[in-house]
Design a protein around this motif. Structure first.
Motif, short mmCIF file in Angstrom:
data_model
loop_
_atom_site.label_atom_id
_atom_site.label_comp_id
_atom_site.label_asym_id
_atom_site.label_seq_id
_atom_site.Cartn_x
_atom_site.Cartn_y
_atom_site.Cartn_z
N UNK A 1 -6.88 -7.84 5.53
CA UNK A 1 -6.01 -8.17 4.41
C UNK A 1 -5.00 -9.21 4.88
N UNK A 2 -4.96 -10.34 4.18
CA UNK A 2 -4.05 -11.42 4.57
C UNK A 2 -2.84 -11.51 3.65
N UNK A 3 -2.92 -10.86 2.48
CA UNK A 3 -1.80 -10.86 1.55
C UNK A 3 -2.03 -9.77 0.52
N UNK A 4 -0.96 -9.35 -0.15
CA UNK A 4 -1.11 -8.36 -1.20
C UNK A 4 -0.03 -8.54 -2.25
N UNK A 5 -0.35 -8.08 -3.46
CA UNK A 5 0.62 -8.11 -4.56
C UNK A 5 0.61 -6.75 -5.23
N UNK A 6 1.78 -6.29 -5.66
CA UNK A 6 1.88 -5.07 -6.46
C UNK A 6 1.81 -5.47 -7.92
N UNK B 1 -3.24 -5.79 -5.65
CA UNK B 1 -4.14 -6.94 -5.58
C UNK B 1 -4.13 -7.38 -4.12
N UNK B 2 -5.28 -7.23 -3.45
CA UNK B 2 -5.37 -7.56 -2.03
C UNK B 2 -6.16 -8.86 -1.85
N UNK B 3 -5.66 -9.73 -0.99
CA UNK B 3 -6.36 -10.96 -0.64
C UNK B 3 -6.95 -10.77 0.76
N UNK B 4 -8.25 -11.07 0.88
CA UNK B 4 -8.97 -10.82 2.13
C UNK B 4 -9.24 -12.12 2.88
N UNK C 1 -7.33 -0.81 -7.21
CA UNK C 1 -7.11 -2.04 -6.46
C UNK C 1 -8.14 -3.07 -6.86
N UNK C 2 -7.80 -4.32 -6.68
CA UNK C 2 -8.74 -5.41 -6.88
C UNK C 2 -8.71 -6.28 -5.63
N UNK C 3 -9.88 -6.78 -5.22
CA UNK C 3 -10.00 -7.51 -3.97
C UNK C 3 -10.37 -8.96 -4.24
N UNK C 4 -9.65 -9.86 -3.58
CA UNK C 4 -9.83 -11.30 -3.79
C UNK C 4 -10.04 -11.99 -2.46
N UNK C 5 -10.74 -13.13 -2.50
CA UNK C 5 -10.89 -13.97 -1.33
C UNK C 5 -9.64 -14.80 -1.10
#
Length: 200
Positions: free
Chosen positions: A64-69, A87-90, A125-129
């Protein structure tokens, strides 16, 4: 059916499917094959199950490189229909190992490579690139414990197509993830015993 349109087919290639779809469609496909191409038709049937056999060979680890609530945190048990709380950025996305998502391949929810208690709350949760592109969504909804930047997620059955040529958007995005080969102790012992017998 084929003779009705003047076509004398000898080989039917039903293509290939990934491991998480194989058993779901097998019965439907075979029912159609038996109906339209019975043994008396003389048509030979072939398939391309390469992705089925190789998918379990690799597990993809991303961090995980970043996240948002997205919502205030709640300890209530969320349902899959809730709006994502996180919202997690991978570190990898659909322009790399998850390129199959662009072809509508189902990406299953990952497991968390982190020690958590069994009663730890989970959140939608939702996962994003990493690209920030609207197309770079990896998993739309999944239930995960609260994670932090630097935590790792594991995607099993990532052997099919995840190590191919990335779909690059920028020159610096063209690197493929490193591959580390591991083997379980049990498998290593079985292999060692086999080769001892073979070489004796």
């Amino acid at each position: 059916l084929q003779e009705d349109i003047g076509f004398n087919m000898k080989i039917l290639d039903i293509g290939g499917v990934c491991s998480n779809m194989l058993f779901q469609i097998k019965n439907a496909v075979m029912a159609m094959v038996e109906l339209y191409f019975p043994p008396s038709s003389g048509v030979s049937l072939i398939a391309e199950p390469g992705s089925y056999f190789v998918s379990s060979a690799f597990t993809l680890a991303v961090n995980i490189i970043s996240r948002e609530n997205s919502l205030p945190l709640s300890t209530d048990d969320p349902s899959p229909n809730d709006e994502p709380a996180f919202k997690y950025y991978l570190s990898e996305g659909v322009y790399g190992p998850f390129a199959g998502k662009l072809a509508e391949t189902l990406i299953t929810a990952p497991s968390v490579h982190k020690i958590t208690t069994l009663d730890a709350p989970v959140f939608c949760s939702t996962l994003w690139g990493p690209s920030g592109d609207d197309m770079d969504q990896i998993v739309e909804h999944c239930l995960l414990p609260e994670l932090n930047v630097g935590d790792w997620l594991l995607f099993t059955n990532a052997g099919a197509y995840s190590l191919g040529q990335p779909v690059c958007t920028e020159p610096h995005d063209s690197l493929t993830p490193p591959v580390f080969y591991v083997i379980s102790v049990i498998t290593a012992e079985v292999g060692r015993s086999y080769f001892k017998v073979l070489l004796s």
